[in-house]
Scaffold this motif. Structure first.
Motif, mmCIF file in Angstrom:
data_model
loop_
_atom_site.group_PDB
_atom_site.id
_atom_site.type_symbol
_atom_site.label_atom_id
_atom_site.label_comp_id
_atom_site.label_asym_id
_atom_site.label_seq_id
_atom_site.Cartn_x
_atom_site.Cartn_y
_atom_site.Cartn_z
ATOM 1 N N LYS A 127 0.825 -1.204 0.000
ATOM 2 C CA LYS A 127 0.000 0.000 0.000
ATOM 3 C C LYS A 127 0.863 1.259 0.000
ATOM 4 C CE LYS A 127 -4.287 -1.650 2.129
ATOM 5 N NZ LYS A 127 -5.246 -1.435 3.235
ATOM 6 N N LEU A 128 1.944 1.205 0.805
ATOM 7 C CA LEU A 128 2.838 2.359 0.867
ATOM 8 C C LEU A 128 3.502 2.596 -0.483
ATOM 9 C CD1 LEU A 128 4.170 4.559 2.546
ATOM 10 C CD2 LEU A 128 5.961 2.921 3.173
ATOM 11 N N ASP A 129 3.879 1.520 -1.131
ATOM 12 C CA ASP A 129 4.485 1.637 -2.460
ATOM 13 C C ASP A 129 3.492 2.253 -3.443
ATOM 14 O OD1 ASP A 129 6.827 0.541 -1.573
ATOM 15 O OD2 ASP A 129 6.390 -1.492 -2.292
ATOM 16 N N ILE A 130 2.219 1.776 -3.348
ATOM 17 C CA ILE A 130 1.168 2.328 -4.221
ATOM 18 C C ILE A 130 0.956 3.800 -3.912
ATOM 19 C CG2 ILE A 130 -1.295 2.236 -4.779
ATOM 20 C CD1 ILE A 130 -1.138 -0.812 -4.264
ATOM 21 N N PHE A 131 0.863 4.113 -2.585
ATOM 22 C CA PHE A 131 0.642 5.496 -2.134
ATOM 23 C C PHE A 131 1.785 6.396 -2.627
ATOM 24 C CE2 PHE A 131 1.320 8.870 0.973
ATOM 25 C CZ PHE A 131 0.067 9.458 1.042
ATOM 26 N N ASN A 132 3.019 5.951 -2.370
ATOM 27 C CA ASN A 132 4.195 6.745 -2.770
ATOM 28 C C ASN A 132 4.252 6.914 -4.284
ATOM 29 O OD1 ASN A 132 5.076 7.122 -0.151
ATOM 30 N ND2 ASN A 132 6.373 5.282 -0.161
ATOM 31 N N LYS A 133 3.937 5.833 -4.981
ATOM 32 C CA LYS A 133 3.974 5.913 -6.444
ATOM 33 C C LYS A 133 2.900 6.878 -6.948
ATOM 34 C CE LYS A 133 3.907 3.111 -10.643
ATOM 35 N NZ LYS A 133 3.023 4.061 -11.340
ATOM 36 N N SER A 134 1.683 6.780 -6.342
ATOM 37 C CA SER A 134 0.594 7.680 -6.751
ATOM 38 C C SER A 134 0.952 9.127 -6.437
ATOM 39 C CB SER A 134 -0.705 7.291 -6.037
ATOM 40 O OG SER A 134 -1.130 6.011 -6.451
ATOM 41 N N LYS A 135 1.491 9.363 -5.222
ATOM 42 C CA LYS A 135 1.914 10.710 -4.838
ATOM 43 C C LYS A 135 2.975 11.232 -5.804
ATOM 44 C CE LYS A 135 0.023 12.321 -0.943
ATOM 45 N NZ LYS A 135 -0.503 13.702 -0.846
ATOM 46 N N LYS A 255 -5.629 9.912 -7.480
ATOM 47 C CA LYS A 255 -6.394 10.256 -6.271
ATOM 48 C C LYS A 255 -7.394 9.153 -5.937
ATOM 49 C CE LYS A 255 -6.062 15.311 -6.490
ATOM 50 N NZ LYS A 255 -6.798 16.591 -6.707
ATOM 51 N N VAL A 256 -7.997 8.581 -7.002
ATOM 52 C CA VAL A 256 -8.924 7.463 -6.816
ATOM 53 C C VAL A 256 -8.167 6.251 -6.246
ATOM 54 C CG1 VAL A 256 -10.416 5.793 -7.990
ATOM 55 C CG2 VAL A 256 -10.526 8.226 -8.609
ATOM 56 N N VAL A 257 -6.952 5.996 -6.785
ATOM 57 C CA VAL A 257 -6.119 4.877 -6.289
ATOM 58 C C VAL A 257 -5.821 5.059 -4.811
ATOM 59 C CG1 VAL A 257 -3.841 3.791 -6.439
ATOM 60 C CG2 VAL A 257 -5.086 4.352 -8.531
ATOM 61 N N ILE A 258 -5.439 6.283 -4.408
ATOM 62 C CA ILE A 258 -5.143 6.565 -2.985
ATOM 63 C C ILE A 258 -6.387 6.383 -2.131
ATOM 64 C CG2 ILE A 258 -4.502 8.404 -1.368
ATOM 65 C CD1 ILE A 258 -2.600 9.448 -3.558
ATOM 66 N N LYS A 259 -7.547 6.818 -2.676
ATOM 67 C CA LYS A 259 -8.805 6.685 -1.928
ATOM 68 C C LYS A 259 -9.150 5.223 -1.707
ATOM 69 C CE LYS A 259 -13.634 8.237 -1.943
ATOM 70 N NZ LYS A 259 -14.674 8.961 -2.682
ATOM 71 N N HIS A 260 -8.862 4.376 -2.711
ATOM 72 C CA HIS A 260 -9.163 2.942 -2.618
ATOM 73 C C HIS A 260 -8.272 2.204 -1.616
ATOM 74 C CE1 HIS A 260 -11.259 2.776 -6.817
ATOM 75 N NE2 HIS A 260 -12.036 3.249 -5.862
ATOM 76 N N LEU A 261 -7.195 2.862 -1.173
ATOM 77 C CA LEU A 261 -6.328 2.228 -0.168
ATOM 78 C C LEU A 261 -7.032 2.097 1.181
ATOM 79 C CD1 LEU A 261 -2.877 3.948 -0.937
ATOM 80 C CD2 LEU A 261 -3.543 1.602 -1.461
ATOM 81 N N LEU A 269 0.347 6.223 9.537
ATOM 82 C CA LEU A 269 0.082 4.856 10.009
ATOM 83 C C LEU A 269 1.092 3.885 9.391
ATOM 84 C CD1 LEU A 269 -1.711 2.749 11.454
ATOM 85 C CD2 LEU A 269 -3.113 2.671 9.388
ATOM 86 N N VAL A 270 1.351 4.079 8.123
ATOM 87 C CA VAL A 270 2.305 3.209 7.437
ATOM 88 C C VAL A 270 3.698 3.375 8.029
ATOM 89 C CG1 VAL A 270 3.430 2.710 5.234
ATOM 90 C CG2 VAL A 270 0.976 3.191 5.305
ATOM 91 N N LYS A 271 4.062 4.652 8.300
ATOM 92 C CA LYS A 271 5.388 4.908 8.861
ATOM 93 C C LYS A 271 5.538 4.278 10.245
ATOM 94 C CE LYS A 271 6.341 9.186 6.343
ATOM 95 N NZ LYS A 271 6.536 10.646 6.434
ATOM 96 N N THR A 272 4.486 4.405 11.050
ATOM 97 C CA THR A 272 4.507 3.810 12.395
ATOM 98 C C THR A 272 4.610 2.289 12.305
ATOM 99 O OG1 THR A 272 3.128 5.618 13.232
ATOM 100 C CG2 THR A 272 3.283 3.635 14.594
#
Length: 403
Positions: A127-135, A255-261, A269-272
Motif C-alpha cells: 500500500k505504501l508503495d502504491i501510495f508513494n507511487k501515486s503521490k 487520487k482514486v487509487v489513494i482513496k481505494h487504499l 500509520l504506514v510509517k509507524t
C-alpha cells in the motif's frame, strides 16, 4: 728300388702314426668321467637350479611382505589420525546442531505470528508503495501541468504576435491590390470617361499617393511562411493542452487509487507500522542470518564428516584386505621356505657326497671334458683311417716286390 722306397716310407709313417694314435688314445682314456659322479653332478645342477629359483622366490616374498607390512603400518597410522579427526569433526557437528536447536527454541515468535506479521508487512509495504507511487505520479503530473501551462502561455503570446503580423501583412497585401487595381483603372481611364468607381467625369490625379505598380508576391510569401509557423505553433499548443488534460486525468486517477487504499490508511500509520515491522524484521533477519550460518556450517561439517567416514571405511577395508594378503604371503613364504630348506639340505648332502662345491661349474667342466674327448675321438678316427690307407699302401708295395 722304387717299390722298396715306398715300402720303407709306409712302414716309417705307420710307425709314427701308431705312436701318435697310441698317445691320443692314452690321453683320451684320461678324460673318462665317472658315470656315477656325472649323474650326481647332473642331479646337483637340477637341485641347484631349484635352489636358486626357490631362493629368488623366498627373497621376492620377503620383499613383498616387507613392502606390504610398511603399507599396512602406514595405513594404520593414517587410520589413527583419521579416527581423531573424525571424532573432532563429530563433536564439532554435535555442538553446532545443539546451537541451532537452542536458536530455534528462542525464535522471536511463533511461525504463525511471524507469517501474519510478514503478511501485514507485505500488505502495508504494498500500500505504501502504491501510495508513494501515486503521490509521485501526482507531483510529476502537477509539475508537468505547471511547466506545460507556462509554455502554453508563452506559445499563445507567440501565436498572438504571429496572428497580428499576419493581419498586418494581409492588410498590406490588400492595400497593394487596391492600389494596383486603381493603377490599372487609372491607366485605362481617359479624360471625359466616367469613373466606374465614383462616377465622376473629372479625374484629379494630383491627389494619388502611389502612381507606380507594386508587386505583392514577397508579402504573400512572408504571409504564407508566418501562417505555416502559426499553424505549427497552434498544433504545438493543442498538443500541450492535450497533455495537460491527460495529466489532470492521471492526477484524478491517482487520487482514486489513494482513496481505494482505505479510509484507515494514511502515511503516518504506514510509517509507524513500518518502524514496528522494521524492528521485528531486524530481529528476524538476525535470527535468519544466524540460522543460515549455522545450517551452512552444519551442512559443511556433515559433508566433511561423511567424506572422512567414507575415507575411513575405505581405509579400513584396504587394511583388512592388505592384512589378509599379508597373512597369505606369510603362509606362502613359510611353505616356500620349508621347500627351500629341504632342497638346501639335499644340496648340501650331495655336495658332501661328491665333494663338489658348485655343481653348475662342475657340470660345465664335465661338458668341456666330454667335448674335448669327442673332438679327440674324431682325431683318433681320422688317424685310424689314415693308418688304414698306409697299411693298404704297404700291402701294395709288398705285392709289387713279390711280383
Amino acid at each position: 728300388k722304387e717299390n722298396e722306397d715306398k715300402l720303407l716310407d709306409s712302414e716309417e709313417r705307420l710307425k709314427k702314426g701308431n705312436a701318435l694314435l697310441k698317445e691320443k688314445e692314452e690321453y683320451r682314456d684320461t678324460l673318462n668321467i665317472n658315470s656315477e659322479l656325472k649323474q650326481d653332478v647332473l642331479q646337483g645342477v637340477v637341485i641347484t637350479n631349484d635352489y636358486n629359483s626357490l631362493l629368488k622366490v623366498v627373497s621376492d616374498y620377503n620383499i613383498k611382505i616387507k613392502r606390504l607390512k610398511d603399507v599396512v603400518d602406514s595405513s594404520l597410522k593414517e587410520k589413527k589420525v583419521l579416527d581423531i579427526e573424525l571424532n573432532d569433526k563429530e563433536n564439532l557437528l554435535k555442538s553446532n546442531e545443539k546451537a541451532l536447536e537452542e536458536l530455534n527454541k528462542n525464535c522471536p515468535g511463533s511461525q504463525e505470528e511471524l507469517f501474519n506479521l510478514q503478511q501485514k508487512h507485505l500488505e502495508l509495504t504494498r500500500k505504501l508503495d502504491i501510495f508513494n507511487k501515486s503521490k509521485e505520479d501526482i507531483n510529476k503530473n502537477k509539475n508537468l501541468i505547471n511547466e506545460l501551462e507556462r509554455e502554453v502561455e508563452v506559445k499563445k503570446k507567440e501565436f498572438e504576435l504571429l496572428e497580428n503580423e499576419i493581419k498586418k501583412i494581409s492588410s498590406d497585401i490588400l492595400e497593394i491590390e487596391r492600389e494596383n487595381l486603381a493603377y490599372k483603372l487609372r491607366s485605362e481611364l481617359k479624360d471625359g470617361d466616367i469613373c466606374p468607381v465614383c462616377g465622376s467625369a473629372q479625374h484629379h490625379k494630383e491627389n494619388i499617393k502611389h502612381i507606380e505598380f507594386k508587386e505583392s508576391i514577397k508579402f504573400e510569401e512572408e504571409k504564407s511562411l508566418k501562417e505555416k509557423c502559426a499553424s505549427d505553433l497552434d498544433s504545438i499548443i493543442k498538443s500541450m493542452e492535450a497533455k495537460i488534460k491527460v495529466a489532470k486525468e492521471k492526477i484524478e486517477e491517482e487520487k482514486v487509487v489513494i482513496k481505494h487504499l482505505g479510509e484507515d490508511f494514511n502515511e503516518d500509520l504506514v510509517k509507524t507500522s513500518q518502524v514496528k515491522i522494521s524492528e521485528l524484521k531486524a530481529r528476524l533477519d538476525d535470527y535468519n542470518v544466524k540460522k543460515e550460518e549455522l545450517e551452512k556450517i552444519i551442512k559443511l561439517l556433515s559433508d566433511e564428516f561423511n567424506i572422512l567416514k567414507l575415507k575411513l571405511t575405505k581405509l579400513e577395508a584396504k587394511i583388512s584386505s592388505d592384512e589378509k594378503t599379508l597373512m597369505q604371503l606369510k603362509e606362502e613364504f613359510n611353505d616356500n621356505e620349508a621347500k627351500f630348506k629341504e632342497i638346501e639340505n639335499e644340496l648340501n648332502l650331495l655336495k658332501e657326497k661328491t665333494k663338489v662345491k658348485d655343481f653348475i661349474t662342475k657340470n660345465e667342466e664335465i661338458n668341456k671334458i666330454e667335448k674335448e674327448k669327442e673332438d679327440i675321438e674324431k682325431v683318433i678316427k681320422s688317424y685310424r683311417n689314415r693308418l688304414e690307407e698306409l697299411n693298404n699302401n704297404k700291402d701294395e708295395a709288398i705285392k709289387s716286390l713279390n711280383e
